[in-house]
Enzyme design. Structure first.
Site, PDB file in Angstrom:
ATOM      1  N   PRO A   1       0.799  -1.150  -0.003  1.00  0.00           N
ATOM      2  CA  PRO A   1      -0.003  -0.048   0.123  1.00  0.00           C
ATOM      3  C   PRO A   1       0.945   1.238  -0.045  1.00  0.00           C
ATOM      4  O   PRO A   1       1.777   1.459   0.855  1.00  0.00           O
ATOM      5  CB  PRO A   1      -0.941  -0.294   1.335  1.00  0.00           C
ATOM      6  CG  PRO A   1      -0.692  -1.486   1.495  1.00  0.00           C
ATOM      7  CD  PRO A   1       0.659  -2.120   1.261  1.00  0.00           C
ATOM      8  N   GLU A   2       0.591   2.235  -1.028  1.00  0.00           N
ATOM      9  CA  GLU A   2       1.313   3.208  -1.094  1.00  0.00           C
ATOM     10  C   GLU A   2       0.423   4.428  -0.564  1.00  0.00           C
ATOM     11  O   GLU A   2      -0.582   4.264  -0.173  1.00  0.00           O
ATOM     12  CB  GLU A   2       1.869   3.587  -2.395  1.00  0.00           C
ATOM     13  CG  GLU A   2       3.056   2.303  -2.822  1.00  0.00           C
ATOM     14  CD  GLU A   2       3.598   2.678  -3.984  1.00  0.00           C
ATOM     15  OE1 GLU A   2       3.524   3.589  -4.605  1.00  0.00           O
ATOM     16  OE2 GLU A   2       4.295   1.532  -4.334  1.00  0.00           O
TER      17      GLU A   2
END
Length: 313
Positions: free
Chosen positions: A2-3
């Protein structure tokens, strides 16, 4: 992993829980990157007041419930706001479920909420690889957040900021005095020569520009990912900063990129991956010029690029 857009999307998806009170906290596996605090159950009788994001961290702000009568007023007056600091790691997610939903193998934490109608719901912290973290902000906030650079969508992140940081133009020679009183000149730091892709992924320089978004931004800017940062002109950095901001904003609007098992709190998946130009497409043809896309490793991360559209200078 997850960014920033995925974390921002997760933050937004937690909105239905705002104002709801915590009625139960269940810890199934406390051993993540750092062990969970052993007093998370102290959140019972608190309400979720707001959710913030800093870099790839979520800050969940809880307030104690207002006292209903004089017998609880004294106790409530001693309770202070609490803050959880959550990082999703490599494979984590926060997912909302209806009350009574069975936990899965990698659900390590479940917080049970109740709304004004006494309808219950569950927030699951799910993390197969267990590289994420759930901590008290007061214990770790300073250590984990204070060294971070500006947010990429904030006004502080500009071409001027990035150019000065790379070229060190905002750092003058400094006078220093040694132990016996002799004045010397400390040398001015040299420009940053590392590859530009590595530079824009450094959290101390700018937060949240992960591999997907760095790769896509460099492609749209016509910049080879291995270009030494100090070789780039101010105009090139202006274009790059604009693309970083535009791509991250677009990714947030599309709910992030669903790679592997990432979903947001509502269980929905993102759609930005459907708009990718080059990330993960080595061996395919460039959508602009039909050159076969190549891949190099920079700091152990795949960096796909088009040798024609992104020449190395």
């Amino acid at each position: 992993m997850p960014e920033l857009p995925e974390v921002e999307t997760t933050k937004t998806s937690l909105a239905p829980l705002l104002g709801q009170r915590v009625i139960d906290v269940k810890v199934f596996q406390p051993k993540l990157r750092w062990s969970m605090p052993d007093d998370l159950d102290s959140l019972v009788h608190y309400t979720l007041d707001s959710v913030e994001r800093r870099a790839k961290y979520l800050i969940l702000n809880f307030l104690p419930l207002a006292p209903k009568d004089d017998s609880t007023a004294a106790q409530a007056g001693t309770l202070l706001p609490r803050q959880l600091l959550v990082h999703l790691g490599m494979s984590g997610s926060l997912q909302q479920h209806s009350d009574g939903t069975d936990t899965r193998k990698h659900d390590h934490l479940v917080i049970v909420f109740s709304d004004v109608d006494n309808t219950k719901s569950q927030l699951h912290y799910y993390d197969p690889r267990r590289f994420g973290s759930v901590l008290w902000y007061k214990d770790y906030g300073t250590k984990l957040l204070d060294h971070l650079g500006p947010e990429p969508l904030a006004d502080e992140f500009t071409a001027d900021y990035l150019y000065q940081f790379i070229q060190r133009t905002n750092t003058a020679d400094i006078d220093d005095t040694d132990k016996i009183g002799r004045k010397t000149k400390l040398k001015k730091p040299q420009p940053i020569t590392r590859p530009i892709k590595s530079v824009i992924m450094e959290q101390q320089i700018v937060v949240g520009v992960g591999n997907i978004y760095a790769t896509e931004s460099l492609y749209l800017s016509g910049i080879h990912p291995a270009t030494p940062a100090h070789h780039l002109s101010y105009d090139q950095l202006t274009v790059l900063v604009a693309h970083i901001k535009a791509i991250l904003q677009k990714a947030i609007e599309l709910g992030g990129s669903t790679l592997r098992d990432f979903t947001v709190a509502s269980g929905q998946t993102g759609y930005f991956q459907q708009t990718l130009n080059v990330y993960g497409k080595q061996g395919e043809t460039c959508p602009h010029c039909s050159t076969v896309l190549e891949n190099i490793k920079l700091n152990g991360r795949a960096s796909v690029y088009c040798a024609n559209c992104q020449p190395l200078i």
